[in-house]
Design a protein around this motif. Structure first.
Motif, short mmCIF file in Angstrom:
data_model
loop_
_atom_site.label_atom_id
_atom_site.label_comp_id
_atom_site.label_asym_id
_atom_site.label_seq_id
_atom_site.Cartn_x
_atom_site.Cartn_y
_atom_site.Cartn_z
N ASN A 97 0.61 -1.26 0.14
CA ASN A 97 0.16 -0.01 -0.04
C ASN A 97 1.04 1.20 0.04
OD1 ASN A 97 -2.53 -1.45 0.24
ND2 ASN A 97 -2.15 -1.76 2.40
N THR A 149 -1.21 -4.35 -6.15
CA THR A 149 -1.88 -3.44 -5.62
C THR A 149 -3.28 -3.74 -5.54
OG1 THR A 149 -0.67 -1.67 -7.02
CG2 THR A 149 -2.91 -1.01 -6.57
N SER A 151 -5.76 -1.94 -2.93
CA SER A 151 -6.43 -1.17 -2.10
C SER A 151 -6.46 0.37 -2.58
CB SER A 151 -5.94 -1.10 -0.59
OG SER A 151 -4.59 -0.47 -0.66
N GLU A 153 -5.58 2.86 -1.21
CA GLU A 153 -4.45 3.46 -0.85
C GLU A 153 -3.22 3.14 -1.54
OE1 GLU A 153 -1.44 3.83 3.23
OE2 GLU A 153 -3.00 2.16 3.04
N GLY A 154 -3.45 2.11 -2.15
CA GLY A 154 -2.24 1.48 -2.95
C GLY A 154 -2.15 2.20 -4.30
N GLN A 180 -11.62 -3.84 -0.55
CA GLN A 180 -11.17 -2.53 0.17
C GLN A 180 -11.87 -1.36 -0.40
OE1 GLN A 180 -8.62 -2.48 2.35
NE2 GLN A 180 -8.61 -4.51 2.62
#
Length: 266
Positions: A97, A149, A151, A153-154, A180
């Motif tokens: 992330n 990857t 999420s 956030e990622g 997510q």
């Protein structure tokens, strides 16, 4: 020392379609390694595969001329070190992330002065048909590092993560990404198909901008071909478990037998 053909193909912009191994079976692995996939990933994150069995699976894959990869439980130094010392020719690291998590995973896969992988083990060089000295000399160039990857956030940090030296490819776990994304939807519902596809296209564009191959998990041949045409490169086609269950289900339906339950989730 044997080179890593999957890493070279990805660097050349060529799609590489493989599959996941989630059955803890060396027997099944030997057959899957001869089907024709360029790579097979032993899933140690979501399956009961233990370390010793994983080492035998890596060997069976490599000896068939296929590239053995390992999805580690998480991007810790000890997990990455163990699968590489056991003979994996590359790693797939889940839930990356942040830039810091990405750097730590990359470093664990590289010997100094590039990273901090510790020197040891006895069988890692066998799958490369190399002496230990040559393995230590060339492993940094041949080990494939794939970061996941999974999420929002990622995705937000994708431009920085994808541009890091040592990232060979990015892989999307669609199910985790979708789950997510529930954290950002009303009532915790799944994102709409349109919102989810927009997120995938954002990842694809980030990879193209950084010059880093990106890929994802698909479940049909049609999806694999469509995604490859879009520019996705590191593509996982279902798993040996799903292929087995799908074919068995097809036979049961063809024989008009009563199915025991819905196994579509596999």
């Amino acid at each position: 020392m044997k080179s890593n053909p999957v890493k070279k193909a990805l660097q050349a912009g060529q799609p590489q379609i493989g599959t996941w191994l989630s059955l803890e079976s060396v027997f099944a692995t030997r057959f899957m390694a001869r089907v024709g996939f360029p790579w097979l990933t032993v899933d140690i994150e979501h399956s009961p595969v233990n370390w010793e069995t994983a080492a035998h699976m890596f060997a069976a894959i490599a000896e068939a001329g296929c590239v053995p990869l390992a999805r580690v439980p998480r991007g810790d130094h000890d997990h990455i070190k163990r699968v590489l010392d056991a003979g994996a020719m590359g790693i797939v690291v889940p839930m990356v992330n942040t830039v810091e998590e990405a750097k730590a995973a990359i470093a664990a896969a590289k010997y100094p002065p590039v990273g901090n992988r510790s020197v040891g083990g006895a069988i890692h060089s066998l799958n490369f048909d190399a002496a230990a000295g040559d393995y230590y000399k060339y492993a940094n160039d041949e080990i494939l590092v794939v970061l996941q990857t999974e999420s929002p956030e990622g995705v937000e940090n994708a431009p920085e993560i994808y541009a890091l030296p040592g990232v060979d490819a990015i892989f999307v776990g669609p199910n985790d990404l979708k789950f997510q994304m529930r954290n950002y939807t009303e009532n915790g519902d799944d994102p709409t198909p349109e919102a989810f596809e927009a997120m995938l296209q954002r990842i694809l564009q980030a990879g193209k901008t950084a010059g880093t191959p990106v890929g994802l998990h698909v479940v049909t041949v049609e999806d694999a071909k469509r995604r490859a045409d879009e520019g996705w490169q590191f593509i996982a086609m279902a798993s040996e478990l799903k292929m087995m269950v799908n074919e068995a289900t097809r036979v049961v339906k063809a024989l008009d037998l009563k199915a025991a339950g819905d196994l579509a989730r596999y």
